[in-house]
Design an enzyme around this catalytic site. Structure first.
Site, PDB file in Angstrom:
ATOM      1  CB  SER A 137      70.534  53.965  97.377  1.00  0.00           C
ATOM      2  OG  SER A 137      69.476  53.857  98.291  1.00  0.00           O
TER       3      SER A 137
ATOM      4  CG  ASP B 182      68.688  57.086  98.387  1.00  0.00           C
ATOM      5  OD1 ASP B 182      69.413  56.936  97.390  1.00  0.00           O
ATOM      6  OD2 ASP B 182      68.107  56.149  98.953  1.00  0.00           O
TER       7      ASP B 182
END
Length: 270
Positions: free
Chosen positions: A37, A178
């Site tokens: 991320s 993500d």
């Protein structure tokens, strides 16, 4: 190893690395850089040799879009699914992926362009850079690297596609979300490395059990986890996605290295 944490996490991690460099400790010399991320952005900046302070300064002047937030009922519902002990982890990720695919987050084009703007160098470096993501349809965990055949910007954008906040990113006909959906840091990817240094921007907000289990599985004797100190936590506030945090979070990271340098040097230089 660089974990997730939104705008605040990217800037703070960059500040930590830059501040330690000023003190003669260069984490950027790591043989393996793992980014999840926000950490996929910082990891890419480090691995490609970008000027960290310049990259943050650029974002301070250009990242002026609408303020996003993770404080929504949908996001909280997703986290509830991910932490449900009665669900097999991949099934939990698949369910969150289905929610992300159905969420009205709009097309991914603008988001991918914004991620690309954060990367001064957009080609994979000739070194080991691992970027984590999750297949939204299946919940499968994916690790992108220079041999994956995936453009670097798309790999990073997929790792940063927070479900219900940003749209899933399409790569080769599949859509991805993500990497933090699987783990905030994916520290288990450090298997065989020694020492291991983990920057965990959200370590003050999330349980430590996952990271502890991953590091135990790695089995490395020399490990160090760096989390925000109290001053940094105050800077982060409640919304780590706020673009106004680029400068303050970077400065907080640099400042925190005053207290970190000795302990990091003991591990890194050993």
């Amino acid at each position: 190893m660089l974990g997730g944490g939104g705008v605040a996490g990217i800037a703070w991690e960059a500040g930590i690395v830059a501040g330690l460099r000023e003190r003669g400790i260069d984490l950027g010399t790591a043989d393996r850089i793992i980014g999840t991320s926000a950490g996929s952005v910082t990891g890419t900046l480090i691995a490609t040799g970008a000027d960290l302070e310049a990259a943050v300064t650029h974002q301070m002047s250009t990242d002026t879009g609408p303020v996003q937030t993770v404080a929504s009922e949908a996001v909280m519902e997703a986290f509830g699914i991910l932490f449900d002990p009665n669900l097999e982890p991949q099934e939990a990720r698949r369910r969150v992926g289905q929610m992300a695919l159905a969420a009205p987050t709009g097309p991914a084009t603008a988001r991918i362009e914004r991620i690309g703007d954060r990367l001064p160098i957009k080609e994979w470096p000739d070194r080991e850079l691992l970027i984590t993501s999750v297949n939204a349809a299946t919940g499968e965990f994916v690790v992108w690297d220079k041999d994956s055949g995936v453009p670097l910007v798309l790999a990073v954008a997929s790792s940063c596609a927070v479900p219900m906040v940003y749209p899933p990113v399409e790569i080769a006909g599949e859509r991805y979300i993500d990497g933090g959906v699987r783990s905030p840091t994916s520290a288990d990817l450090a298997s065989g490395a020694d020492p291991v240094v983990v920057l965990e921007p959200l370590g003050h907000m999330s349980p430590h059990a996952t990271l502890e289990a991953e590091l135990l599985a790695v089995g490395t004797a020399s490990t160090l986890v760096i989390r925000p100190d109290e001053a940094t936590m105050a800077v982060f506030g409640e919304n780590v996605l706020d673009p106004a945090l680029w400068g303050p979070a970077y400065k907080a990271g640099v400042a925190q290295t005053d207290a970190l340098a000795e302990s990091v040097a003991a591990v890194w230089n050993a």
